[in-house]
Design a protein around this motif. Structure first.
Motif, PDB file in Angstrom:
ATOM      1  N   UNK A   1       0.811  -0.984  -0.052  1.00 38.20           N
ATOM      2  CA  UNK A   1       0.209  -0.009  -0.030  1.00 38.20           C
ATOM      3  C   UNK A   1       0.825   1.386   0.009  1.00 38.20           C
ATOM      4  N   UNK A   2       0.496   2.267  -0.782  1.00 37.32           N
ATOM      5  CA  UNK A   2       1.245   3.458  -0.870  1.00 37.32           C
ATOM      6  C   UNK A   2       0.784   4.492  -0.002  1.00 37.32           C
ATOM      7  N   UNK A   3       0.481   4.080   1.191  1.00 37.23           N
ATOM      8  CA  UNK A   3       0.241   4.967   2.319  1.00 37.23           C
ATOM      9  C   UNK A   3       0.726   4.526   3.506  1.00 37.23           C
ATOM     10  N   UNK A   4       1.366   5.357   4.307  1.00 38.27           N
ATOM     11  CA  UNK A   4       2.039   4.682   5.566  1.00 38.27           C
ATOM     12  C   UNK A   4       0.808   4.082   6.523  1.00 38.27           C
ATOM     13  N   UNK A   5       1.239   2.851   7.052  1.00 35.30           N
ATOM     14  CA  UNK A   5       0.475   2.059   8.030  1.00 35.30           C
ATOM     15  C   UNK A   5       0.972   2.468   9.446  1.00 35.30           C
ATOM     16  N   UNK A   6       0.401   3.280  10.292  1.00 33.96           N
ATOM     17  CA  UNK A   6       1.068   3.697  11.325  1.00 33.96           C
ATOM     18  C   UNK A   6       0.479   3.025  12.826  1.00 33.96           C
ATOM     19  N   UNK A   7      -0.508   2.183  12.527  1.00 33.13           N
ATOM     20  CA  UNK A   7      -1.282   1.753  13.808  1.00 33.13           C
ATOM     21  C   UNK A   7      -2.329   1.103  13.310  1.00 33.13           C
TER      22      UNK A   7
ATOM     23  N   UNK B   1      -4.993   0.993  -5.781  1.00 33.32           N
ATOM     24  CA  UNK B   1      -4.287  -0.242  -6.191  1.00 33.32           C
ATOM     25  C   UNK B   1      -4.363  -1.535  -5.561  1.00 33.32           C
ATOM     26  N   UNK B   2      -4.348  -1.502  -4.168  1.00 34.20           N
ATOM     27  CA  UNK B   2      -4.543  -2.543  -3.383  1.00 34.20           C
ATOM     28  C   UNK B   2      -6.091  -2.999  -3.396  1.00 34.20           C
ATOM     29  N   UNK B   3      -6.706  -2.096  -3.402  1.00 29.29           N
ATOM     30  CA  UNK B   3      -8.231  -2.205  -3.540  1.00 29.29           C
ATOM     31  C   UNK B   3      -8.750  -3.364  -4.764  1.00 29.29           C
ATOM     32  N   UNK B   4      -8.190  -2.875  -5.798  1.00 26.06           N
ATOM     33  CA  UNK B   4      -8.519  -3.757  -6.975  1.00 26.06           C
ATOM     34  C   UNK B   4      -7.929  -5.105  -6.938  1.00 26.06           C
ATOM     35  N   UNK B   5      -6.858  -5.197  -6.261  1.00 31.12           N
ATOM     36  CA  UNK B   5      -6.238  -6.469  -5.966  1.00 31.12           C
ATOM     37  C   UNK B   5      -7.039  -7.337  -5.188  1.00 31.12           C
ATOM     38  N   UNK B   6      -7.663  -6.774  -4.123  1.00 31.48           N
ATOM     39  CA  UNK B   6      -8.480  -7.626  -3.293  1.00 31.48           C
ATOM     40  C   UNK B   6      -9.816  -7.859  -4.082  1.00 31.48           C
ATOM     41  N   UNK B   7     -10.262  -7.114  -4.653  1.00 33.35           N
ATOM     42  CA  UNK B   7     -11.534  -7.107  -5.437  1.00 33.35           C
ATOM     43  C   UNK B   7     -11.396  -8.426  -6.403  1.00 33.35           C
TER      44      UNK B   7
ATOM     45  N   UNK C   1     -16.442   0.579  -4.975  1.00 36.26           N
ATOM     46  CA  UNK C   1     -15.339   1.696  -5.089  1.00 36.26           C
ATOM     47  C   UNK C   1     -14.559   1.588  -3.860  1.00 36.26           C
ATOM     48  N   UNK C   2     -14.693   0.787  -2.789  1.00 39.16           N
ATOM     49  CA  UNK C   2     -13.961   0.870  -1.707  1.00 39.16           C
ATOM     50  C   UNK C   2     -13.859  -0.492  -0.988  1.00 39.16           C
ATOM     51  N   UNK C   3     -12.538  -0.778  -0.454  1.00 42.36           N
ATOM     52  CA  UNK C   3     -12.318  -1.851   0.421  1.00 42.36           C
ATOM     53  C   UNK C   3     -11.735  -1.501   1.490  1.00 42.36           C
ATOM     54  N   UNK C   4     -12.639  -1.911   2.803  1.00 41.96           N
ATOM     55  CA  UNK C   4     -11.965  -1.506   4.179  1.00 41.96           C
ATOM     56  C   UNK C   4     -11.389  -2.745   4.989  1.00 41.96           C
ATOM     57  N   UNK C   5     -10.474  -2.501   5.593  1.00 37.99           N
ATOM     58  CA  UNK C   5      -9.783  -3.487   6.288  1.00 37.99           C
ATOM     59  C   UNK C   5      -9.513  -2.885   7.603  1.00 37.99           C
ATOM     60  N   UNK C   6      -9.199  -4.059   8.771  1.00 37.69           N
ATOM     61  CA  UNK C   6      -8.663  -3.646   9.962  1.00 37.69           C
ATOM     62  C   UNK C   6      -7.290  -4.148  10.122  1.00 37.69           C
TER      63      UNK C   6
END
Length: 237
Positions: A6-12, A21-27, A57-62
């Motif tokens: 993912x091209x965004x920081x994963x901070x916590x 881009x990552x959402x498309x792969x998951x879909x 249009x959106x994939x959410x993860x925890x």
């Protein structure tokens, strides 16, 4: 378990929407809420995660927990490669990522067949960075290979600072008699030429910047084989 960059920081820990881009792969994989996946942002750790919502249009993860795997080479290796022709650079980028290189510097020399400038060079670099990210997702690396901007060999050598004591510089040359010896420094830069090799003047210029000419054996390796052979050797020594 699927792995995605993912091209965004994963901070916590917490919930977030995946970048497109990552959402498309998951879909494409048709993952569903409750399915597990692994995410990494290139900074070192990777995150165990779980899909919480799937939309058009959106994939959410925890994000559940971060781990710090040890999958990098014990040395930081830069490959300075005069770009081979016929799209073989894609292969070099992919395999250099799998074998653990930290940086790949694409170069043009006197005998280069492939020459890139301007927008074409920028687009190729972006493409190769995508190849490196895809290879990192597949092979388990959490810090993808970084592809540097395309330069001429002369400009790159001129901009190199003096070698520090913790860095070794090697010139892969069919003219060299000295075999590659086990490395002791934590950082290394290897310069590899094109089809037909570097000219004598180019090799002299590299030596003037602290590169030691070394041989990879009695056989002449292709331009896309030699740098990968070095990485394989480092990974196993």
């Amino acid at each position: 378990m699927p792995r995605f960059y993912v091209d965004t920081p994963l901070t916590g820990a917490g919930e977030l929407a995946l970048p497109p881009s990552a959402a498309r792969h998951v879909q494409v994989l048709r993952l569903q809420p409750g399915d597990a996946l692994t995410l990494f942002d290139g900074s070192g750790p990777e995150w165990q995660a779980e899909v919480t919502a799937m939309g058009r249009s959106e994939v959410r993860v925890k994000l559940l927990a971060a781990v710090q795997p040890q999958r990098e080479l014990g040395r930081q290796v830069t490959l300075a490669v005069v770009m081979p022709a016929n799209d073989r650079m894609d292969f070099v980028v992919e395999k250099a990522t799998e074998l653990g290189a930290a940086v790949l510097q694409p170069l043009m020399s006197e005998r280069s067949v492939l020459r890139l400038t301007g927008d074409r060079a920028d687009k190729k670099r972006a493409h190769w960075q995508g190849v490196a990210i895809a290879a990192a997702e597949q092979c388990g690396r959490t810090v993808p290979l970084q592809v540097a901007p395309v330069q001429t060999l002369a400009a790159w050598l001129a901009a190199l600072p003096p070698a520090m004591p913790d860095e070794w510089r090697g010139l892969l040359s069919p003219r060299a008699a000295e075999p590659l010896a086990p490395l002791v420094q934590p950082r290394a830069v290897f310069l590899s030429g094109p089809e037909g090799g570097l000219s004598e003047a180019e090799e002299d210029a590299a030596r003037a910047r602290g590169f030691a000419a070394v041989s990879l054996g009695p056989r002449v390796l292709r331009a896309d084989t030699a740098p990968l052979a070095v990485l394989s050797w480092i990974a196993l020594t």
